[in-house]
Design a protein around this motif. Structure first.
Motif, PDB file in Angstrom:
ATOM      1  N   ALA A   1       0.724  -1.301   0.046  1.00 48.78           N
ATOM      2  CA  ALA A   1      -0.477  -0.191  -0.533  1.00 48.78           C
ATOM      3  C   ALA A   1       1.148   1.445  -0.356  1.00 48.78           C
ATOM      4  O   ALA A   1       0.539   1.853  -0.981  1.00 48.78           O
ATOM      5  CB  ALA A   1      -1.039  -0.023   1.396  1.00 48.78           C
ATOM      6  N   ALA A   2       2.190   1.579   0.617  1.00 47.80           N
ATOM      7  CA  ALA A   2       3.114   2.556   0.963  1.00 47.80           C
ATOM      8  C   ALA A   2       3.944   2.491  -0.278  1.00 47.80           C
ATOM      9  O   ALA A   2       3.562   3.586  -1.016  1.00 47.80           O
ATOM     10  CB  ALA A   2       3.896   2.327   2.259  1.00 47.80           C
ATOM     11  N   ARG A   3       3.475   1.459  -0.887  1.00 44.67           N
ATOM     12  CA  ARG A   3       4.965   1.526  -2.209  1.00 44.67           C
ATOM     13  C   ARG A   3       3.835   2.080  -3.630  1.00 44.67           C
ATOM     14  O   ARG A   3       4.155   2.311  -4.110  1.00 44.67           O
ATOM     15  CB  ARG A   3       5.357   0.061  -2.644  1.00 44.67           C
ATOM     16  N   ARG A   4       3.003   1.295  -3.796  1.00 44.66           N
ATOM     17  CA  ARG A   4       1.570   1.616  -4.956  1.00 44.66           C
ATOM     18  C   ARG A   4       1.120   3.213  -4.143  1.00 44.66           C
ATOM     19  O   ARG A   4       0.513   3.552  -5.863  1.00 44.66           O
ATOM     20  CB  ARG A   4       1.261   0.807  -4.772  1.00 44.66           C
ATOM     21  N   VAL A   5       0.770   3.558  -3.110  1.00 41.61           N
ATOM     22  CA  VAL A   5       0.570   5.095  -3.821  1.00 41.61           C
ATOM     23  C   VAL A   5       0.696   6.091  -3.731  1.00 41.61           C
ATOM     24  O   VAL A   5       1.811   6.065  -4.374  1.00 41.61           O
ATOM     25  CB  VAL A   5       0.500   5.388  -1.618  1.00 41.61           C
ATOM     26  N   PRO A   6      -0.131   6.617  -5.414  1.00 38.62           N
ATOM     27  CA  PRO A   6       0.459   7.784  -5.569  1.00 38.62           C
ATOM     28  C   PRO A   6       0.075   9.244  -4.754  1.00 38.62           C
ATOM     29  O   PRO A   6       0.319   9.103  -3.183  1.00 38.62           O
ATOM     30  CB  PRO A   6      -1.452   8.211  -6.495  1.00 38.62           C
ATOM     31  N   MET A   7       1.548  10.020  -4.966  1.00 40.69           N
ATOM     32  CA  MET A   7       1.799  10.866  -4.340  1.00 40.69           C
ATOM     33  C   MET A   7       0.695  12.162  -3.863  1.00 40.69           C
ATOM     34  O   MET A   7       0.466  12.406  -2.528  1.00 40.69           O
ATOM     35  CB  MET A   7       2.590  12.319  -4.870  1.00 40.69           C
ATOM     36  N   THR A   8      -0.651  12.402  -4.506  1.00 36.56           N
ATOM     37  CA  THR A   8      -1.746  12.853  -4.391  1.00 36.56           C
ATOM     38  C   THR A   8      -2.310  11.800  -2.839  1.00 36.56           C
ATOM     39  O   THR A   8      -3.382  12.613  -2.606  1.00 36.56           O
ATOM     40  CB  THR A   8      -2.433  12.484  -5.553  1.00 36.56           C
ATOM     41  N   SER A   9      -2.237  10.957  -2.930  1.00 36.21           N
ATOM     42  CA  SER A   9      -2.769  10.029  -1.890  1.00 36.21           C
ATOM     43  C   SER A   9      -1.764  10.426  -1.205  1.00 36.21           C
ATOM     44  O   SER A   9      -2.790   9.390   0.099  1.00 36.21           O
ATOM     45  CB  SER A   9      -3.443   8.787  -2.515  1.00 36.21           C
ATOM     46  N   MET A  10      -0.740  10.518  -0.787  1.00 38.40           N
ATOM     47  CA  MET A  10      -0.540  10.113   0.620  1.00 38.40           C
ATOM     48  C   MET A  10      -1.099  10.729   1.917  1.00 38.40           C
ATOM     49  O   MET A  10      -0.986   9.739   2.856  1.00 38.40           O
ATOM     50  CB  MET A  10       0.883  11.214   0.182  1.00 38.40           C
ATOM     51  N   PRO A  11      -1.529  12.245   1.567  1.00 38.13           N
ATOM     52  CA  PRO A  11      -2.353  12.189   3.323  1.00 38.13           C
ATOM     53  C   PRO A  11      -2.587  11.855   3.614  1.00 38.13           C
ATOM     54  O   PRO A  11      -2.962  11.904   4.826  1.00 38.13           O
ATOM     55  CB  PRO A  11      -2.461  14.025   2.078  1.00 38.13           C
ATOM     56  N   GLN A  12      -3.433  10.595   2.369  1.00 36.64           N
ATOM     57  CA  GLN A  12      -4.892  10.061   2.996  1.00 36.64           C
ATOM     58  C   GLN A  12      -4.067   9.089   3.434  1.00 36.64           C
ATOM     59  O   GLN A  12      -4.429   7.787   4.998  1.00 36.64           O
ATOM     60  CB  GLN A  12      -5.404   9.635   2.034  1.00 36.64           C
ATOM     61  N   LEU A  13      -3.378   8.456   2.878  1.00 33.71           N
ATOM     62  CA  LEU A  13      -2.487   7.627   3.928  1.00 33.71           C
ATOM     63  C   LEU A  13      -1.627   7.828   5.048  1.00 33.71           C
ATOM     64  O   LEU A  13      -1.769   6.738   6.055  1.00 33.71           O
ATOM     65  CB  LEU A  13      -1.248   7.278   3.204  1.00 33.71           C
ATOM     66  N   VAL A  14      -1.341   8.871   5.295  1.00 35.93           N
ATOM     67  CA  VAL A  14      -0.421   9.320   6.616  1.00 35.93           C
ATOM     68  C   VAL A  14      -1.944   9.274   7.873  1.00 35.93           C
ATOM     69  O   VAL A  14      -1.781   9.035   8.060  1.00 35.93           O
ATOM     70  CB  VAL A  14       0.095  10.366   6.943  1.00 35.93           C
TER      71      VAL A  14
END
Length: 457
Positions: free
Chosen positions: A77-90
């Motif tokens: 999940a962390a490797r594939r997440v696009p930069m646009t979705s990084m805040p959501q992952l955080v």
């Protein structure tokens, strides 16, 4: 069986704590952020190994299985997440941390016989629950699964006060009696408070709330360190709580707002997210060739990146355009607003990914005086951070927020997909200024055409 003596355990925990401190120091600058992140990861790995070597673990197989499942889910999940979705992952990772701290405290409650341990549980459970449910709401807002506008439930102020008072009373009961039913109700109330706290927050303020919830998760983890008598959890959680609190205050100051105003402004009937209606007023639009001419004859160009740059994944094209302009003797700088994007440092990370020199990244206070001597400002996917409504429109959700003073430049070029307002949901009067021109389309495609035209000159 303990494989490490107590002295070695203490020394290894100390080394892990030092690594956490060095990691935070490294993360304070884009130049050293990658190294700081690696140091922090190494410290966490050291702490984890130390736990296994210095503790009597009765459920080793379930623990290892849980670690394996978590790793199998989190790494891809962390490797594939696009930069646009990084805040959501955080936001999700932060929520998981708070929820885990609350559950650990609940499971350890039967072993707490002294009031001090029960008090630590009484603190950890609601704070961790608030961090979890609040982070879920921030994820849904950032992902636009739910509206980014403030959501004020009927009777929300009364519900908030009643829930908060219930948390305080039940925390006192839990600390005094160690009651498991009280702990379970306290967990449920904490989840409710988290929802009521974040739902009224408008989209433009979500990055600040993420930072606040991160601080709360840190405090919950620190308290769970007291519950488990684990020094490294106490130190690590305290560092996260302190740094998150400082960052929250700094971001709120950057927006010219108070934290209480951000959290409770909508409940008091204050600003909302504004109107999302699109104006039909005419604007001046240009072709990529027209923009290329403006850039090619400039002496200084300032790029203002925003979330749209991340959405289009146009950072590499932007960096190549900047290099091409610099080869022609044109100075290119980047104006970075503290809350641009969807999380702190979002634009710094995005541009670092494209190998933009750190020296070219200028913070708001440094770049604002430069706009008066700037020929062209290229606003790529940003809106709220350059919106004059922050200075001219009382009642707007961004009113009072310091902005990048791009209107001081000779020419302003906006790269936009459409006339849709920014994340705050309000119109930008700068778009209708005579010195402003708009280049409509996907940012990457538009920049590619501009780059081709510049190279052809």
């Amino acid at each position: 069986m303990n494989l490490l003596p107590e002295t070695w355990t203490a020394l290894l925990y100390l080394a892990a704590a030092v690594a956490f401190i060095l990691a935070l120091k490294g993360l304070s600058s884009p130049r050293t952020a990658r190294r700081g992140n690696l140091i922090g990861a190494a410290g966490a790995a050291l702490a984890l190994v130390t736990v296994f070597l210095s503790s009597d673990l009765d459920n080793i197989l379930p623990i290892l299985a849980a670690i394996a499942v978590g790793t199998a889910l989190a790494v891809p999940a962390a490797r594939r997440v696009p930069m646009t979705s990084m805040p959501q992952l955080v936001a999700l990772f932060n929520g998981v941390g708070g929820g885990a701290a609350a559950l650990v405290a609940l499971l350890e409650l039967p072993a707490m016989t002294a009031w001090g341990g029960q008090l630590a549980v009484a603190f950890t459970v609601p704070v961790g629950a608030v961090a979890f449910s609040g982070s879920v709401v921030t994820f849904l807002k950032l992902q636009e699964v739910m509206t980014t506008r403030p959501v004020v439930l009927p009777g929300a102020p009364v519900l908030m006060v009643a829930s908060a008072l219930g948390v305080v009373v039940l925390a006192g009961v839990l600390a005094a009696t160690g009651s498991t039913p009280a702990a379970l109700v306290l967990l449920a109330l904490g989840l409710v408070v988290g929802l009521l706290l974040v739902l009224p927050v408008g989209g433009a303020d979500v990055p600040i709330v993420i930072s606040l919830l991160n601080a709360m998760t840190g405090l919950a983890v620190a308290a769970s360190g007291l519950v488990l008598d684990n020094t490294v959890l106490l130190v690590g959680g305290t560092l996260v709580g302190a740094s998150g609190t400082i960052l929250t205050r700094a971001m709120a100051a950057a927006m010219g707002r108070s934290v209480s105003g951000i959290l409770f402004g909508a409940l008091r009937g204050g600003s909302t997210a504004g109107s999302t209606a699109v104006s039909d007023r005419p604007v001046r639009s240009s072709s990529p060739e027209d923009v290329a001419i403006l850039l090619a004859y400039a002496h200084r160009v300032v790029v203002v990146p925003g979330y749209g740059l991340a959405v289009a994944q146009a950072q590499h094209t932007m960096a190549e355009l900047a290099q091409t302009l610099e080869a022609k003797g044109i100075e290119v700088l980047y104006g970075i607003h503290p809350v641009a994007g969807r999380m702190p440092g979002h634009m710094n990370v995005l541009l670092a990914e494209a190998n933009v020199p750190y020296e070219a990244l200028k913070e708001m206070d440094e770049i604002n005086p430069v706009f008066k001597t700037t020929d062209v400002v290229l606003v790529v996917g940003a809106n709220d951070v350059v919106n004059p409504a922050a200075k001219t429109t009382p009642g707007a959700p961004i009113y009072g927020m310091p902005i990048l003073e791009v209107a001081d430049a000779q020419q302003v070029v906006f790269l936009k997909r459409s006339m849709r307002p920014g994340f705050a949901g309000i119109e930008n009067e700068l778009l209708y200024d005579p010195k402003t021109t708009l280049l409509f389309g996907d940012a990457k495609e538009s920049l590619t055409k501009v780059l081709s035209a510049v190279k052809g000159m």
